[in-house]
Motif scaffolding. Structure first.
Motif, PDB file in Angstrom:
ATOM      1  N   CYS A   1      10.888 -34.460   6.989  1.00 49.62           N
ATOM      2  CA  CYS A   1      10.280 -33.581   5.998  1.00 49.62           C
ATOM      3  C   CYS A   1       9.448 -34.398   5.030  1.00 49.62           C
ATOM      4  CB  CYS A   1      11.355 -32.799   5.239  1.00 49.62           C
ATOM      5  SG  CYS A   1      10.667 -31.559   4.106  1.00 49.62           S
ATOM      6  N   GLY A   2       8.367 -33.792   4.538  1.00 45.42           N
ATOM      7  CA  GLY A   2       7.488 -34.474   3.598  1.00 45.42           C
ATOM      8  C   GLY A   2       7.921 -34.325   2.154  1.00 45.42           C
ATOM      9  N   LEU A   3       8.923 -33.465   1.878  1.00 43.82           N
ATOM     10  CA  LEU A   3       9.408 -33.282   0.515  1.00 43.82           C
ATOM     11  C   LEU A   3      10.684 -34.093   0.296  1.00 43.82           C
ATOM     12  CD1 LEU A   3       8.792 -29.451  -0.032  1.00 43.82           C
ATOM     13  CD2 LEU A   3       7.200 -31.375  -0.224  1.00 43.82           C
ATOM     14  N   ARG A   4      11.087 -34.186  -0.972  1.00 39.30           N
ATOM     15  CA  ARG A   4      12.263 -34.997  -1.318  1.00 39.30           C
ATOM     16  C   ARG A   4      13.218 -34.176  -2.191  1.00 39.30           C
ATOM     17  NH1 ARG A   4       7.719 -37.563  -2.404  1.00 39.30           N
ATOM     18  NH2 ARG A   4       8.015 -37.344  -4.670  1.00 39.30           N
TER      19      ARG A   4
ATOM     20  N   LEU B   1       6.365 -27.750  10.912  1.00 40.14           N
ATOM     21  CA  LEU B   1       4.921 -27.949  11.021  1.00 40.14           C
ATOM     22  C   LEU B   1       4.517 -29.418  10.981  1.00 40.14           C
ATOM     23  CD1 LEU B   1       3.750 -24.946   8.853  1.00 40.14           C
ATOM     24  CD2 LEU B   1       3.365 -25.230  11.305  1.00 40.14           C
ATOM     25  N   LEU B   2       5.471 -30.313  10.734  1.00 42.27           N
ATOM     26  CA  LEU B   2       5.194 -31.744  10.851  1.00 42.27           C
ATOM     27  C   LEU B   2       5.113 -32.193  12.310  1.00 42.27           C
ATOM     28  CD1 LEU B   2       7.384 -33.533   8.143  1.00 42.27           C
ATOM     29  CD2 LEU B   2       4.901 -33.649   8.357  1.00 42.27           C
ATOM     30  N   ASN B   3       5.670 -31.399  13.195  1.00 39.28           N
ATOM     31  CA  ASN B   3       5.724 -31.776  14.609  1.00 39.28           C
ATOM     32  C   ASN B   3       4.392 -31.433  15.273  1.00 39.28           C
ATOM     33  OD1 ASN B   3       6.266 -32.158  17.337  1.00 39.28           O
ATOM     34  ND2 ASN B   3       8.349 -31.378  17.184  1.00 39.28           N
TER      35      ASN B   3
ATOM     36  N   THR C   1       9.902 -22.726   6.915  1.00 38.02           N
ATOM     37  CA  THR C   1       8.965 -23.790   6.577  1.00 38.02           C
ATOM     38  C   THR C   1       8.893 -23.946   5.070  1.00 38.02           C
ATOM     39  OG1 THR C   1       6.626 -24.446   6.648  1.00 38.02           O
ATOM     40  CG2 THR C   1       7.082 -22.095   6.728  1.00 38.02           C
ATOM     41  N   ASN C   2       8.552 -25.153   4.600  1.00 38.23           N
ATOM     42  CA  ASN C   2       8.343 -25.319   3.161  1.00 38.23           C
ATOM     43  C   ASN C   2       6.945 -24.872   2.740  1.00 38.23           C
ATOM     44  OD1 ASN C   2       6.518 -27.551   3.574  1.00 38.23           O
ATOM     45  ND2 ASN C   2       8.258 -28.969   3.631  1.00 38.23           N
ATOM     46  N   GLY C   3       6.102 -24.527   3.706  1.00 39.63           N
ATOM     47  CA  GLY C   3       4.808 -23.920   3.414  1.00 39.63           C
ATOM     48  C   GLY C   3       3.690 -24.873   3.074  1.00 39.63           C
ATOM     49  N   GLN C   4       3.972 -26.151   2.904  1.00 40.62           N
ATOM     50  CA  GLN C   4       2.943 -27.096   2.491  1.00 40.62           C
ATOM     51  C   GLN C   4       1.892 -27.324   3.577  1.00 40.62           C
ATOM     52  OE1 GLN C   4       2.620 -28.565  -0.710  1.00 40.62           O
ATOM     53  NE2 GLN C   4       4.096 -26.932  -1.092  1.00 40.62           N
TER      54      GLN C   4
END
Length: 343
Positions: free
Chosen positions: A19-22, A67-69, A91-94
């Protein structure tokens, strides 16, 4: 003919364990070890594809951002060749670009949940470090518009809100915001995967841990939020968490195997990785991963019938404390109420 109660009904495919968030309260942060790869390769889905036709539901969400994949839409294409049932994703929507939205609509996802957790920018940044609140709101509006223009009637769009003591005051504003962006409803979730003292202090339930939270605070926040919902807006209420259990798992449908990004089969998302969690006695427990094999090495139906996997499911249904689960909070959970405003 009576249906076998131990029939596989669906799958949860962890298309991404990255994931791109923390997010500080994300269950992913409790895991001490994550096998590679963190992005599910198409080969994992190819291995299970022959067994999808008889299933009723597939979810594409694990502990990461689907959506990172880069293979996600190839995965969707392959699934839809073999499976016509209910298909869902969180999804986190980013990364919800217009192209991604159009592909999601084209592949016929039934429901997409967008994890938001806040009604304003400052609390959003605290709950979801690394996320862009303005970008997210724009994507939500565009997704609702594209879905409407498609005429397909789906995906049904929901926004999720993780309940925390400090965030209850903004729940009503959250419902207003989500409805204003054209979404169908909200999903309210209890904080259950607690692995820090800060998480324990944020929990909005008392019975499992015996903590000091007054359940009336949550009831009052839900009542205020309901008044903000326009007619037809759906509110999926939070899980109910008691101090005793009656059997089965309230947090995960055990008839749907969880398949990790690396292709390993487990009972649920929490059991799939080694982690550290607070249990009912308030102690931090370090658990081992419980998996039953790799779908690329053994056929999925064979893994489903593995004696250890069969025994784990039977224990969970029995009402005892299953050896594979420990005293997991999900054993004490029950589904919350679902209501539609104006009905």
């Amino acid at each position: 003919m009576t249906k076998d109660p131990d029939t596989m009904s669906g799958l949860v495919l962890e298309t991404s364990a990255a994931c791109g968030l923390r997010c500080p309260l994300c269950f992913l942060r409790s895991y001490s070890e994550r096998p590679e790869p963190t992005l599910m390769p198409l080969a994992v889905v190819e291995a299970v594809a022959p067994y999808l036709a008889g299933l009723t539901s597939i979810d594409l969400t694990g502990w990461g951002e689907p959506l990172l994949n880069p293979a996600l839409f190839d995965i969707l294409r392959l699934i839809r060749r073999h499976f016509s049932g209910r298909l869902t994703m969180t999804t986190n929507g980013q990364l919800l670009t217009p192209d991604a939205m159009k592909k999601i609509i084209r592949f016929g996802l039934d429901t997409v949940c967008v994890s938001v957790d806040a009604a304003n920018e400052r609390p959003y940044k605290a709950a979801r470090p690394g996320g862009d609140f303005g970008r997210l709101r724009k994507a939500m509006e565009e997704f609702a518009s594209l879905t409407h223009l498609s005429g397909a009637g789906k995906p049904h769009l929901f926004a999720t809100f993780l309940l925390r003591k400090e965030a209850l005051s903004e729940l009503a504003d959250f419902v207003s915001m989500v409805a204003g962006h054209g979404f169908e409803g909200v999903v309210l979730q209890q904080l259950t995967g607690i692995f820090t003292d800060a998480g324990m202090a944020s929990a909005t339930h008392a019975a499992y841990y015996g903590n000091a939270f007054d359940d009336r605070r949550l009831a009052e926040a839900l009542a205020r939020a309901s008044k903000k919902a326009p007619e037809g807006f759906v509110i999926v209420g939070p899980e109910k968490i008691g101090g005793s259990r009656t059997g089965n798992c309230g947090g995960f449908d055990i008839s749907r195997p969880f398949i990790t990004a690396s292709g390993l089969v487990s009972v649920c998302c929490a059991m799939a990785y080694p982690c550290a969690l607070y249990r009912r006695d308030g102690k931090l427990e370090r658990t081992l991963a419980v998996t039953f094999g790799d779908v690329r090495e053994r056929p999925l139906p064979e893994l489903w019938r593995d004696p250890a996997y069969v025994r784990a499911r039977a224990e969970i249904r029995s009402g005892a404390v299953p050896s594979a689960c420990g005293d997991c909070i999900a054993l004490y959970m029950r589904a919350g109420e679902v209501w539609t405003a104006g009905e």
